[in-house]
Write a protein that holds these residues in place. Sequence first.
Motif, PDB file in Angstrom:
ATOM      1  N   LEU A  77       0.835  -1.198   0.000  1.00  0.00           N
ATOM      2  CA  LEU A  77       0.000   0.000   0.000  1.00  0.00           C
ATOM      3  C   LEU A  77       0.873   1.253   0.000  1.00  0.00           C
ATOM      4  N   GLY A  78       1.908   1.253   0.818  1.00  0.00           N
ATOM      5  CA  GLY A  78       2.834   2.389   0.837  1.00  0.00           C
ATOM      6  C   GLY A  78       3.507   2.590  -0.509  1.00  0.00           C
ATOM      7  N   THR A  79       3.870   1.493  -1.159  1.00  0.00           N
ATOM      8  CA  THR A  79       4.498   1.588  -2.475  1.00  0.00           C
ATOM      9  C   THR A  79       3.537   2.157  -3.512  1.00  0.00           C
ATOM     10  N   VAL A  80       2.316   1.672  -3.510  1.00  0.00           N
ATOM     11  CA  VAL A  80       1.321   2.164  -4.472  1.00  0.00           C
ATOM     12  C   VAL A  80       1.080   3.658  -4.268  1.00  0.00           C
ATOM     13  N   ILE A  81       0.916   4.066  -3.037  1.00  0.00           N
ATOM     14  CA  ILE A  81       0.693   5.487  -2.769  1.00  0.00           C
ATOM     15  C   ILE A  81       1.927   6.296  -3.168  1.00  0.00           C
ATOM     16  N   THR A  86       4.496  10.020  -7.041  1.00  0.00           N
ATOM     17  CA  THR A  86       5.531  10.284  -8.039  1.00  0.00           C
ATOM     18  C   THR A  86       4.903  10.655  -9.373  1.00  0.00           C
ATOM     19  N   PHE A  87       3.899   9.898  -9.808  1.00  0.00           N
ATOM     20  CA  PHE A  87       3.230  10.208 -11.070  1.00  0.00           C
ATOM     21  C   PHE A  87       2.501  11.553 -11.001  1.00  0.00           C
ATOM     22  N   TYR A  88       1.913  11.836  -9.859  1.00  0.00           N
ATOM     23  CA  TYR A  88       1.240  13.122  -9.695  1.00  0.00           C
ATOM     24  C   TYR A  88       2.238  14.258  -9.823  1.00  0.00           C
ATOM     25  N   GLY A  94       5.010  18.776 -15.392  1.00  0.00           N
ATOM     26  CA  GLY A  94       4.890  18.835 -16.835  1.00  0.00           C
ATOM     27  C   GLY A  94       6.139  18.388 -17.563  1.00  0.00           C
ATOM     28  N   ALA A  95       7.274  18.581 -16.958  1.00  0.00           N
ATOM     29  CA  ALA A  95       8.537  18.137 -17.565  1.00  0.00           C
ATOM     30  C   ALA A  95       8.919  16.793 -16.961  1.00  0.00           C
ATOM     31  N   ILE A  96       9.500  15.949 -17.781  1.00  0.00           N
ATOM     32  CA  ILE A  96       9.882  14.632 -17.292  1.00  0.00           C
ATOM     33  C   ILE A  96      11.367  14.648 -16.942  1.00  0.00           C
ATOM     34  N   ASP A  97      11.636  14.485 -15.661  1.00  0.00           N
ATOM     35  CA  ASP A  97      13.006  14.426 -15.167  1.00  0.00           C
ATOM     36  C   ASP A  97      13.249  12.993 -14.695  1.00  0.00           C
ATOM     37  N   ALA A  98      14.054  12.267 -15.452  1.00  0.00           N
ATOM     38  CA  ALA A  98      14.279  10.847 -15.160  1.00  0.00           C
ATOM     39  C   ALA A  98      14.840  10.635 -13.764  1.00  0.00           C
ATOM     40  N   LYS A  99      15.697  11.521 -13.317  1.00  0.00           N
ATOM     41  CA  LYS A  99      16.301  11.391 -11.989  1.00  0.00           C
ATOM     42  C   LYS A  99      15.231  11.461 -10.895  1.00  0.00           C
ATOM     43  N   VAL A 103      14.212   8.370  -8.395  1.00  0.00           N
ATOM     44  CA  VAL A 103      14.312   8.561  -6.945  1.00  0.00           C
ATOM     45  C   VAL A 103      12.951   8.336  -6.296  1.00  0.00           C
ATOM     46  N   GLY A 104      11.902   8.882  -6.905  1.00  0.00           N
ATOM     47  CA  GLY A 104      10.557   8.705  -6.359  1.00  0.00           C
ATOM     48  C   GLY A 104      10.126   7.254  -6.326  1.00  0.00           C
ATOM     49  N   LEU A 105      10.416   6.533  -7.398  1.00  0.00           N
ATOM     50  CA  LEU A 105      10.047   5.111  -7.445  1.00  0.00           C
ATOM     51  C   LEU A 105      10.884   4.284  -6.468  1.00  0.00           C
ATOM     52  N   ALA A 106      12.159   4.605  -6.353  1.00  0.00           N
ATOM     53  CA  ALA A 106      13.016   3.881  -5.410  1.00  0.00           C
ATOM     54  C   ALA A 106      12.544   4.094  -3.974  1.00  0.00           C
ATOM     55  N   LEU A 107      12.191   5.323  -3.645  1.00  0.00           N
ATOM     56  CA  LEU A 107      11.693   5.599  -2.299  1.00  0.00           C
ATOM     57  C   LEU A 107      10.355   4.919  -2.052  1.00  0.00           C
ATOM     58  N   ALA A 108       9.532   4.818  -3.082  1.00  0.00           N
ATOM     59  CA  ALA A 108       8.242   4.137  -2.939  1.00  0.00           C
ATOM     60  C   ALA A 108       8.442   2.649  -2.673  1.00  0.00           C
ATOM     61  N   LEU A 109       9.433   2.057  -3.319  1.00  0.00           N
ATOM     62  CA  LEU A 109       9.665   0.617  -3.152  1.00  0.00           C
ATOM     63  C   LEU A 109      10.211   0.247  -1.779  1.00  0.00           C
TER      64      LEU A 109
END
Length: 150
Positions: A77-81, A86-88, A94-99, A103-109
């Motif tokens: 649940l924490g990962t999904v949120i 991160t997507f929000y 509006g700009a896509i910054d891969a870094k 980082v957002g996905l790594a912290l979510a995991l």
Amino acid sequence: MEENMLAYAEVALDYGVMGLLILMSIVTLWLFIERMMFYATVDVQKYEHRDTLEMELTDNISVISAIGSNAPYVGLLGTVIGIMLTFYTMGDVGAIDAKKIMVGLALALKATAMGLIVAMPAIVAYTILLRKVEKILTVFDVVQDKKASI
């Protein structure tokens, strides 16, 4: 204003999910120690009925099982949120910054990892306690057989 709300949501997610998982691990450890101390002092000869002994032996071990079963879901649940946040953030900027995305996905995991770290010892503790219960109940049966044969 919206950035503050997003930052607040990230902090709440971190402290909420991680705090809940830490609480679950503390409860597991506390119940495991309590049960092991009880098992060390249990006197099977003071029990007349096997069911009464079994009820006392299995007190609170279902809580450990529930924690072991549900900790991965709390982490998930924490990962999904976290991924949603991160997507929000990506959509809001509006700009896509891969870094920032990585980082957002790594912290979510990390929430999923923490859920697994809590679940695995809980399931091991539950299995150990069940085995102790089986041994004590076997000792009870042996004592009852000896009493019956006298």
